[in-house]
Write a protein that holds these residues in place. Structure first.
Motif, short mmCIF file in Angstrom:
data_model
loop_
_atom_site.label_atom_id
_atom_site.label_comp_id
_atom_site.label_asym_id
_atom_site.label_seq_id
_atom_site.Cartn_x
_atom_site.Cartn_y
_atom_site.Cartn_z
N MET A 170 0.75 -1.43 0.09
CA MET A 170 -0.38 -0.29 0.03
C MET A 170 0.64 1.28 -0.11
O MET A 170 1.62 1.42 0.85
N THR A 171 0.54 2.17 -1.37
CA THR A 171 1.15 4.13 -0.71
C THR A 171 0.99 4.70 0.94
O THR A 171 -0.25 4.49 0.41
N ALA A 172 1.97 5.33 0.41
CA ALA A 172 1.34 6.32 1.99
C ALA A 172 0.98 7.21 1.37
O ALA A 172 0.70 7.67 0.12
N ARG A 173 0.20 7.88 1.78
CA ARG A 173 -1.09 9.01 1.12
C ARG A 173 0.02 9.87 1.67
O ARG A 173 0.81 10.26 1.81
N LEU A 174 -0.45 10.87 0.04
CA LEU A 174 0.99 12.12 0.57
C LEU A 174 -0.43 13.23 1.20
O LEU A 174 -1.12 13.03 1.83
N ARG A 175 0.33 14.52 1.99
CA ARG A 175 0.32 14.77 3.07
C ARG A 175 -0.01 16.53 2.10
O ARG A 175 0.86 16.38 1.49
N THR A 176 -1.51 17.61 2.44
CA THR A 176 -1.28 18.22 2.55
C THR A 176 0.08 19.58 2.81
O THR A 176 0.32 19.48 4.09
N ALA A 177 0.72 20.90 2.22
CA ALA A 177 1.70 21.60 2.51
C ALA A 177 0.24 22.77 3.96
O ALA A 177 -0.57 23.44 3.43
N PRO A 178 0.86 23.65 4.56
CA PRO A 178 0.70 24.73 5.11
C PRO A 178 0.12 25.88 4.47
O PRO A 178 0.61 25.69 3.04
N ALA A 179 -0.92 26.00 4.56
CA ALA A 179 -1.49 27.43 3.66
C ALA A 179 -0.83 28.46 3.48
O ALA A 179 -0.74 28.69 1.55
N ALA A 180 -0.67 28.91 4.14
CA ALA A 180 1.02 29.86 3.45
C ALA A 180 2.44 29.47 2.64
O ALA A 180 1.94 29.73 1.30
#
Length: 127
Positions: free
Chosen positions: A1-11
């Motif tokens: 299973m591949t790791a989920r990507l994470r969103t980056a901080p809004a700024a």
């Protein structure tokens, strides 16, 4: 299973997007934005029936349906980072990107129109 990507901080996203839109974006900005918007797609369209590829930065599996486990997926979307960022932010319509040949989409469920742009709330949110 591949790791989920994470969103980056809004700024960080806002700064990188401003540089890209001004024509001053660097490879690191494209990487950050590509991964951020792919992570949002994973959240908005959970599943594993379609693989969305934005080489060389990342690929995700999304959208409910038949689960893909190995080999070439039956449904694949592929595009470059600049096009992905444009459709994710609504600067370019999905159908227009496909018609212009900027997106390759083959297989079932590869029309990402219901999920884009990613900067708006998903259908039905807030109702």
């Amino acid at each position: 299973m591949t790791a989920r990507l994470r969103t980056a901080p809004a700024a960080e996203v806002a700064d990188a997007l401003a540089r890209v839109r001004a024509g001053r974006g660097e490879r690191a900005d494209l990487r950050l934005l590509t991964k951020h918007y792919l992570a949002l797609l994973e959240q908005r369209a959970p599943g594993r029936s379609v693989e969305v590829r934005v080489p060389p930065y990342a690929a995700v599996q999304c959208i409910e349906g038949v689960r893909h486990t190995r080999g070439t997926p039956p449904a694949v979307v592929e595009t470059d980072a600049t096009t992905w960022i444009a459709v994710a932010t609504g600067e370019l319509a999905w159908a227009e990107a496909v018609a212009q040949g900027r997106v390759s989409a083959s297989g079932e469920r590869t029309d990402l129109t219901p999920y884009l742009p990613l900067l708006r709330p998903p259908d039905g949110a807030g109702r």
